[in-house]
Design a protein around this motif. Structure first.
Motif, PDB file in Angstrom:
ATOM      1  N   ASN A 112       0.808  -1.224   0.000  1.00  0.00           N
ATOM      2  CA  ASN A 112       0.000   0.000   0.000  1.00  0.00           C
ATOM      3  C   ASN A 112       0.845   1.281   0.000  1.00  0.00           C
ATOM      4  OD1 ASN A 112      -2.444  -1.338  -0.099  1.00  0.00           O
ATOM      5  ND2 ASN A 112      -2.770  -1.326   2.117  1.00  0.00           N
ATOM      6  N   HIS A 113       2.133   1.158   0.267  1.00  0.00           N
ATOM      7  CA  HIS A 113       3.017   2.325   0.197  1.00  0.00           C
ATOM      8  C   HIS A 113       3.277   2.760  -1.249  1.00  0.00           C
ATOM      9  CE1 HIS A 113       4.231   1.082   4.359  1.00  0.00           C
ATOM     10  NE2 HIS A 113       4.270   2.381   4.519  1.00  0.00           N
ATOM     11  N   GLU A 129       2.404   3.400  -5.352  1.00  0.00           N
ATOM     12  CA  GLU A 129       1.397   3.696  -6.365  1.00  0.00           C
ATOM     13  C   GLU A 129       1.678   2.916  -7.639  1.00  0.00           C
ATOM     14  OE1 GLU A 129       1.183   7.885  -6.945  1.00  0.00           O
ATOM     15  OE2 GLU A 129       0.591   8.314  -4.865  1.00  0.00           O
ATOM     16  N   GLU A 130       2.950   2.601  -7.883  1.00  0.00           N
ATOM     17  CA  GLU A 130       3.331   1.879  -9.101  1.00  0.00           C
ATOM     18  C   GLU A 130       3.214   0.368  -8.911  1.00  0.00           C
ATOM     19  OE1 GLU A 130       7.779   1.881  -9.765  1.00  0.00           O
ATOM     20  OE2 GLU A 130       7.626   3.268  -8.068  1.00  0.00           O
TER      21      GLU A 130
END
Length: 233
Positions: free
Chosen positions: A22-23, A25-26
């Motif tokens: 969840n840290h 975005e890619e």
């Protein structure tokens, strides 16, 4: 374009995995190994795939050929991108693994590689405990050649053998190298370690990074630093 670093999700369970993912975005290329797979089962693979990440399913199969063939047929249905066996299982076992993958795959089959010698193994251990009267490099090159003859896509090896394997088996033959650390990082239980830039310069096709990222104070920054070094920026 360089392949993405493979991040080892060596976590005890699903909760920790998704807290980590969840840290980001890619989309990542991640490794699901024995610890996680044996706790959570195939569902964890499906859930990670549903998020769009690529997966190296690192179960290191090593059994009689028919058993490995049947197991690989089942694993192929999970839709992972990369799987492995132990080269020590022999040529017939590796060929059976490939047959099982091809039989079970819908569309493109996962890449299949074989472990030569674990990066936690020293030459002294190999000679004393496995009774292999060769240098570590000679053993790794022998297993790499056997793996290529069996029709597999490449091997797991240390960075320190990757260049010689490319010379022996060709550049297209994959060299997936674990034991990657950032400069000054703890080697933990690995013996043959290297930094991402050293791996890039010395013949790795893919690198596998674990605690240098997953245990970092800022996991995104650590991942970006690994990518920067791996890509030579």
């Amino acid at each position: 374009m360089m392949n993405k670093p493979i991040i080892a999700l060596d976590f005890p369970g699903e909760q920790e995995v998704f807290q980590f993912l969840n840290h980001f975005e890619e989309k990542l290329f991640v490794k699901v190994g024995m610890e996680l797979f044996y706790q959570e089962g195939p569902d964890i693979v499906r859930k990670i795939k549903d998020l769009g990440h690529d997966i190296f399913l690192d179960l290191k199969l090593h059994d009689i050929p028919n058993t490995v063939k049947s197991a690989m047929k089942g694993l192929a249905r999970l839709g992972v991108d990369l799987v492995n066996v132990h080269a020590a299982g022999g040529k017939q076992m590796m060929e059976a693994a490939l047959e099982g993958l091809e039989a079970g795959s819908v569309g493109k089959r996962p890449l299949l590689i074989a472990v030569t010698q674990l990066t936690s193994t020293t030459e002294e251990q190999m000679q004393k405990e496995q009774k292999i009267p060769l240098t570590l490099l000679e053993s790794v090159l022998h297993y790499a050649q056997l793996t290529k003859e069996a029709g597999l896509d490449g091997v797991v090896c240390s960075v320190h053998e990757a260049k010689q394997i490319a010379e022996r088996c060709g550049e297209a033959f994959l060299r997936v190298t674990p034991g990657i650390r950032l400069l000054g990082g703890d080697a933990h239980d690995q013996k043959r370690v290297a930094t991402p830039d050293f791996a890039r310069e010395n013949g790795s096709s893919y690198i596998v990074v674990g605690r240098a990222v997953t245990k970092a104070e800022n996991v995104v920054e650590a991942y970006q630093e690994v990518c920067r070094l791996w890509e030579g920026k």
